[in-house]
Design an enzyme around this catalytic site. Sequence first.
Site, mmCIF file in Angstrom:
data_model
loop_
_atom_site.group_PDB
_atom_site.id
_atom_site.type_symbol
_atom_site.label_atom_id
_atom_site.label_comp_id
_atom_site.label_asym_id
_atom_site.label_seq_id
_atom_site.Cartn_x
_atom_site.Cartn_y
_atom_site.Cartn_z
ATOM 1 N N HIS A 123 0.822 -1.209 0.000
ATOM 2 C CA HIS A 123 0.000 0.000 0.000
ATOM 3 C C HIS A 123 0.856 1.259 0.000
ATOM 4 C CE1 HIS A 123 -4.040 -1.796 1.577
ATOM 5 N NE2 HIS A 123 -3.861 -1.960 0.290
ATOM 6 N N ARG A 183 -6.174 -1.171 -13.939
ATOM 7 C CA ARG A 183 -6.090 -2.219 -12.918
ATOM 8 C C ARG A 183 -7.321 -2.146 -12.022
ATOM 9 N NH1 ARG A 183 -0.932 0.237 -13.131
ATOM 10 N NH2 ARG A 183 0.716 -1.144 -13.923
ATOM 11 N N ARG A 215 -8.891 -4.430 -17.287
ATOM 12 C CA ARG A 215 -8.548 -5.811 -16.969
ATOM 13 C C ARG A 215 -9.480 -6.310 -15.873
ATOM 14 N NH1 ARG A 215 -2.582 -6.745 -14.868
ATOM 15 N NH2 ARG A 215 -3.424 -5.681 -13.041
ATOM 16 N N GLU A 222 0.827 -13.396 -20.644
ATOM 17 C CA GLU A 222 1.788 -13.237 -19.555
ATOM 18 C C GLU A 222 2.237 -14.582 -18.986
ATOM 19 O OE1 GLU A 222 -0.102 -10.844 -16.573
ATOM 20 O OE2 GLU A 222 -2.059 -11.741 -16.949
ATOM 21 N N ASN A 248 5.764 -7.618 -17.267
ATOM 22 C CA ASN A 248 6.314 -7.909 -15.942
ATOM 23 C C ASN A 248 6.188 -9.385 -15.586
ATOM 24 O OD1 ASN A 248 6.681 -5.182 -15.892
ATOM 25 N ND2 ASN A 248 5.165 -4.756 -14.314
ATOM 26 N N ASP A 249 4.975 -9.918 -15.710
ATOM 27 C CA ASP A 249 4.771 -11.322 -15.355
ATOM 28 C C ASP A 249 5.375 -12.262 -16.391
ATOM 29 O OD1 ASP A 249 3.640 -11.471 -12.847
ATOM 30 O OD2 ASP A 249 1.616 -11.090 -13.570
ATOM 31 N N ARG A 295 10.073 -11.203 -9.491
ATOM 32 C CA ARG A 295 10.481 -9.819 -9.755
ATOM 33 C C ARG A 295 10.438 -8.940 -8.510
ATOM 34 N NH1 ARG A 295 5.468 -6.876 -11.044
ATOM 35 N NH2 ARG A 295 3.748 -8.356 -11.253
ATOM 36 N N CYS A 312 2.109 -3.852 -22.152
ATOM 37 C CA CYS A 312 2.044 -2.974 -20.996
ATOM 38 C C CYS A 312 3.043 -3.479 -19.959
ATOM 39 C CB CYS A 312 0.636 -2.924 -20.406
ATOM 40 S SG CYS A 312 -0.050 -4.539 -19.974
#
Length: 758
Positions: free
Chosen positions: A363, A470, A506, A604, A627-628, A638, A675
Site C-alpha cells: 500500500h 487495474r 482488466r 503473460e 512484468n509477469d 520480480r 504494458c
Amino acid sequence: MLNTLRNIVQEVSSASDLQTALQIIVQRVRGAMKTEVCSVYLYDTESASYTLMASEGLNPSAVGQVTLSHSEGLVGQVGLREEPINLEDAASHPKFHYIRETGEERFTSFLGVPIIHHRNTLGVLIVQQVEQRRFDEHEEAFLVTMSAQLAGVIAHAQATGSINSVATPTRKARIARFQGSAGATGVAIGDAVVISPPADLGAVPDQVCKNIDIELKLLDSALAAVREEMKDTAERLSDRLPVEEQALFDVYLRMLDDHALGQEIRDRIRSGSWAQGALRQVIEEHIRNFEMMDDHYLRERAADVRDLGRRVLSHLQQGEHARIEYPENTILISEELSPVMLGEVPKESLAGLVSIQGSSNSHVAILARALGVPTVMGVVDLPFHKLSGKKLIVDGNLGLVYSSPAQELLDYYTEVLEEENQFSKGLEAIRDLPCETPDNYRIPLWVNTGLMTDTIRSLDRGAEGVGLYRTEVPFMVRDRFPSESEQEKIYRYQLEAFAPRPVTMRTLDIGGDKSLSYFPIKEDNPFLGWRGIRVTLDHPEIFLVQVRAMLKASVGLDNLRIMLPMISSIFEVEEAQHLIHRAHAEVLAEGLPVSMPPVGVMVEVPAAVYMVKDLAQRVDFLSIGSNDLIQYLLAVDRNNPRVSDLYHSFHPAVLHALQKVVDDAHQEGKTVSICGEMAGDPAAAVLLMAMGFDMLSMSAVNLLKVKWVLRRIGMERAKKILSDLMKHDNAQVIRSSLELALCKEGMGKVLGIKSRRF
C-alpha cells in the site's frame, strides 16, 4: 562447533565497524581451530587485488599494506577457484608466493577458503600452522561454514562504508549503496528521518487487573485518541490523495471499533488482564496469524496491526509522541512504513521514502506513486537505525539508496535532478504532438492506470488511450467487495475521463502478491497458484458483477475494452466469453443500450506465447503483460531483491518470445500491445516499436520520455538496431549495445544511462 559458530557470528554482527568485525573473526577462529595464524584478505573489484585486512599470527605491520593481484599466490588461487585449498606444505605449491613483510616463512600448513556473497568473491579466510600437516575434514568444514556465515556480515559491513576507516594502498573510499526494489520512480536527495514505533509492545509485562472499570476507561480514551489521530492524518492527506485512497484510513478506524480489535481487548481486560497487557496479547496474536500466512498482501497487513497497536499503547502509557522535526527535504525511513507515517510528514517536506520491508506492490508503494514521491522498498541490508539525520540519496528508478554520499556523488545526483526537472519541463512542448518517427511511422502511446490520480496525470501527458486499467485497486483499498453500483461509478469516471479514447479494463487480477484482506488466498507458491482469471472463473458471481458494472459504465460512451488476465488455455477464454455475453444480455434486459465491447487476453504465461494464433482467432486483441511474462519465462520473482539481477527485460528468450507473439497475432489480423515496465523504458520502446507492436502502454510518468525518443529515431534505424541485437546471446551485452547505439543518436541523458555509473 555449532555453539562456537553461533557465538562468533553474534559477536561479529554486533561489531561497530568492519575492522572490528574482522579482528574478532581472526581472533576467534584462530582460538577455535587452535592454529598459529588466522588471516582475512578482502578483494577490491576496482583494483582487482586482495589486501590483508586482519591477522592474528602474521606481522601486525603488514595489515592494510600487503596486497596481491587477483591471481597472485595461494590467496589469488583460492579466489579464482572459488573453493578451498588445503596444503600440508604450502611452499611446494606452484602458486605459492612468499611475502617477506608478513613473516609467514615459519608456517607450513595452509588452509584457505573463499568468502562469497551472492556470487561475488569478497575475500579469502586463511589459517596456517607451523606443523606440517593437512587440516582434517572437520577443520575444513568448520572454516567453510564460518566463511559462509560471515559472508553476509562482511558484505553488509562493506556496504555501510565501514571499510572507509581502513587505509590501504589500493582501496578507495567505498560508496555506501544498498539495493532494494523500485517502489516509485524518481530521484530524491535529503536528510534521513527514521520513524521508530511510538511504543514497544514487546516490553509490556503481564499484570493482573486491579480495577476493571478503570482499565476499560483507559482503553476507551486511548482508542478515541488514536481514532482522532487517524482522522487528522486523513484530513491532512485530503488534498493530496483522491477519495479512493483515503478509504485506507476508514479501514484502520474500523479495526479499532467495538466489533474488531477493541472488543477483543475488552474481553481480555474483563478476564483479568490490565489494559496494556490485554492490548499486547491481542495485537501479538493477530500479528502472528498474519505473519504465518504465505500470502504477501496479508503479511503486509501485519504491519498495519502492529502500527495501530503501538499507537494505542503510547496513549495507554500516557506518553505523548516525541515532537519530530521534518527537514526541508525529508527522506522518511522505517522498518515497516505505513500510510499513516507517510501522512504525518508535511506535504512540502516529503522528498523520498525508504522501507526496509515491503515490496513495490504494498500500500505504501501504491500511495507513493500516487503522490509522486521517489520510493525504494525492501532494502533489507540498510542499517536504518544508524541513519537518522544523515544525508541520503534515493534512486527510485533503480531501487538504490546511498547513505552519507561523497561530494562527487552528491554533485552527480544533483545534476541528474536538475536535468530531470529541466527535461521534464521541456517535454511539455510535445504533449499534444503524435508519437511519430522522422520517417512517418505512427505508434500510439497508451497508459496504465489504477488510481484516480493516474487519470489526471495521464491526460496531462497526452495519453491516447488506456492499455491497462487495474480494476483490483478499488478492491484492495476496501474491507469488502465493492458493490456493482460502486464499481459502475468508478469505471464510469475512467471511461468518461478518456472518452472517446479507448479504455482497456482488466478483469479482477488478484492472487500472487495481490490479495484482499477480506478474501484471503493462502498458498505455498502463490505466483503459480490461484490467481487472475482462475479466481474469477471459480467465482462467477464476482466476475459477472464486475462485467455488468463495466458495461453499464460504458453506456453512451462505447470506449470500453475488456481484457482477461493470466490466460493459459482456450477453455478459460471460452468460459470467460460465455460469462461476458451472459452479463451483456442481462444488462440489455434492463433496458440499457450497451454495445458488446472488444474482448482481449493478456499474454503473460509462457503457454500463451505458443497459443497466440489460437487465442487470436477467438478474441479481438492481445496484450503482453511484460512484468509477469518475464518473471515466468526466467523463473525469477520480480519482487525478490535477492534475485533481481537475474530479471532481465533484454534476455534473448524474452525478446524472441515478444517477437513471436507480435508475428503470430498479426498473421491472424489482430492487434497486439504491451504494458508493464518494459513499455515505459525509452530504450526498450525502440525495440518494441521495431518488433511491430501496435501500441505501447506504460506509466504516465514515462510517456513523454518515450515519445521524445521515438520521435527522434526512424523506424528503419530501429529495425536495424533490433536485427543486430537479436544476434547476441547475453542480456547484458544486448542492453549495453542498445544504449551505445542510442547514445550515438544523442539520447544518452533521457535513457538514464548516467545513473548506472555508480
